[in-house]
Design a protein around this motif. Sequence first.
Motif, mmCIF file in Angstrom:
data_model
loop_
_atom_site.group_PDB
_atom_site.id
_atom_site.type_symbol
_atom_site.label_atom_id
_atom_site.label_comp_id
_atom_site.label_asym_id
_atom_site.label_seq_id
_atom_site.Cartn_x
_atom_site.Cartn_y
_atom_site.Cartn_z
ATOM 1 N N UNK A 21 36.107 38.062 22.015
ATOM 2 C CA UNK A 21 35.385 37.556 23.185
ATOM 3 C C UNK A 21 35.803 36.128 23.514
ATOM 4 N N UNK A 22 36.002 35.321 22.474
ATOM 5 C CA UNK A 22 36.447 33.952 22.697
ATOM 6 C C UNK A 22 37.837 33.932 23.327
ATOM 7 N N UNK A 23 38.715 34.797 22.852
ATOM 8 C CA UNK A 23 40.067 34.890 23.422
ATOM 9 C C UNK A 23 40.001 35.340 24.879
ATOM 10 N N UNK A 24 39.140 36.333 25.171
ATOM 11 C CA UNK A 24 38.991 36.803 26.550
ATOM 12 C C UNK A 24 38.437 35.694 27.442
ATOM 13 N N UNK A 25 37.519 34.893 26.922
ATOM 14 C CA UNK A 25 36.975 33.784 27.693
ATOM 15 C C UNK A 25 38.070 32.773 28.021
ATOM 16 N N UNK A 26 38.899 32.459 27.049
ATOM 17 C CA UNK A 26 40.008 31.526 27.277
ATOM 18 C C UNK A 26 40.980 32.096 28.309
ATOM 19 N N UNK A 27 41.298 33.375 28.174
ATOM 20 C CA UNK A 27 42.219 33.994 29.131
ATOM 21 C C UNK A 27 41.640 34.011 30.543
ATOM 22 N N UNK A 28 40.340 34.266 30.666
ATOM 23 C CA UNK A 28 39.736 34.295 31.998
ATOM 24 C C UNK A 28 39.700 32.900 32.611
ATOM 25 N N UNK A 29 39.473 31.869 31.797
ATOM 26 C CA UNK A 29 39.508 30.499 32.324
ATOM 27 C C UNK A 29 40.917 30.143 32.785
ATOM 28 N N UNK A 30 41.920 30.516 31.996
ATOM 29 C CA UNK A 30 43.307 30.258 32.401
ATOM 30 C C UNK A 30 43.643 30.984 33.698
ATOM 31 N N UNK A 31 43.193 32.208 33.811
ATOM 32 C CA UNK A 31 43.426 32.980 35.029
ATOM 33 C C UNK A 31 42.759 32.320 36.230
ATOM 34 N N UNK A 32 41.551 31.796 36.039
ATOM 35 C CA UNK A 32 40.847 31.124 37.133
ATOM 36 C C UNK A 32 41.610 29.870 37.582
ATOM 37 N N UNK A 33 42.099 29.079 36.626
ATOM 38 C CA UNK A 33 42.861 27.870 36.986
ATOM 39 C C UNK A 33 44.162 28.238 37.706
ATOM 40 N N UNK A 34 44.836 29.244 37.219
ATOM 41 C CA UNK A 34 46.079 29.671 37.861
ATOM 42 C C UNK A 34 45.828 30.210 39.272
ATOM 43 N N UNK A 35 44.726 30.910 39.457
ATOM 44 C CA UNK A 35 44.438 31.436 40.795
ATOM 45 C C UNK A 35 44.105 30.303 41.766
ATOM 46 N N UNK A 36 43.453 29.254 41.285
ATOM 47 C CA UNK A 36 43.189 28.097 42.156
ATOM 48 C C UNK A 36 44.486 27.388 42.526
ATOM 49 N N UNK A 37 45.404 27.269 41.560
ATOM 50 C CA UNK A 37 46.713 26.667 41.865
ATOM 51 C C UNK A 37 47.446 27.513 42.906
ATOM 52 N N UNK A 38 47.402 28.819 42.738
ATOM 53 C CA UNK A 38 48.057 29.726 43.669
ATOM 54 C C UNK A 38 47.450 29.593 45.064
ATOM 55 N N UNK A 39 46.140 29.466 45.138
ATOM 56 C CA UNK A 39 45.469 29.311 46.433
ATOM 57 C C UNK A 39 45.928 28.031 47.132
ATOM 58 N N UNK A 40 45.982 26.922 46.381
ATOM 59 C CA UNK A 40 46.433 25.647 46.974
ATOM 60 C C UNK A 40 47.886 25.731 47.453
ATOM 61 N N UNK A 41 48.750 26.320 46.628
ATOM 62 C CA UNK A 41 50.155 26.411 47.039
ATOM 63 C C UNK A 41 50.317 27.352 48.235
ATOM 64 N N UNK A 42 49.510 28.404 48.321
ATOM 65 C CA UNK A 42 49.584 29.318 49.467
ATOM 66 C C UNK A 42 49.133 28.609 50.739
ATOM 67 N N UNK A 43 48.084 27.807 50.668
ATOM 68 C CA UNK A 43 47.629 27.047 51.845
ATOM 69 C C UNK A 43 48.702 26.051 52.290
ATOM 70 N N UNK A 44 49.331 25.375 51.334
ATOM 71 C CA UNK A 44 50.369 24.403 51.680
ATOM 72 C C UNK A 44 51.560 25.101 52.329
ATOM 73 N N UNK A 45 51.958 26.269 51.786
ATOM 74 C CA UNK A 45 53.072 27.006 52.374
ATOM 75 C C UNK A 45 52.725 27.517 53.773
ATOM 76 N N UNK A 46 51.501 27.963 53.987
ATOM 77 C CA UNK A 46 51.082 28.402 55.324
ATOM 78 C C UNK A 46 51.139 27.244 56.315
ATOM 79 N N UNK A 47 50.734 26.039 55.870
ATOM 80 C CA UNK A 47 50.795 24.873 56.749
ATOM 81 C C UNK A 47 52.245 24.535 57.095
#
Length: 146
Positions: free
Chosen positions: A93-119
Amino acid sequence: MTMCDKSYPKGLAFQFLDAVHQAFMRENGRKIPTFDRPYAAQAAFDMTLDKVRREFFDPHSPENVKKVEDDINAIHNIMVSNIQEVLKRGEKLEKMSTLSQDLMHESKKFERSAKYMNFQIWLKQFGFYVGGGLFFIMVLYWRFFM
């Protein structure tokens, strides 16, 4: 069902019942469908029942103490394995929690880069027209209001 003294160990009482069941099934298991009346096997099984009863009569005999200790050891081993499984689940469960947090951070980075590319794409498509329009408005403002 069995009746025994209040001080008689419960685990040993259950072991007695189990031993009686096993002895009965060993001696009469295949004959049960052929019994035509209740307690048909009682006379033949009384000797075996007395033997099992004598075996479990004294709860402080070395054999019975060993049976109780074996039962306690088996329960102890089961509890240890259950605790180990719970600890493994906690680690997973601890490993899954760490993986989900990493996934959340990566998805936020992806969202920012997608907005910048759209601009940037929008600037490439319409930047010239917007810049020309602003230049035209500035020329008009400078011409008529200055």
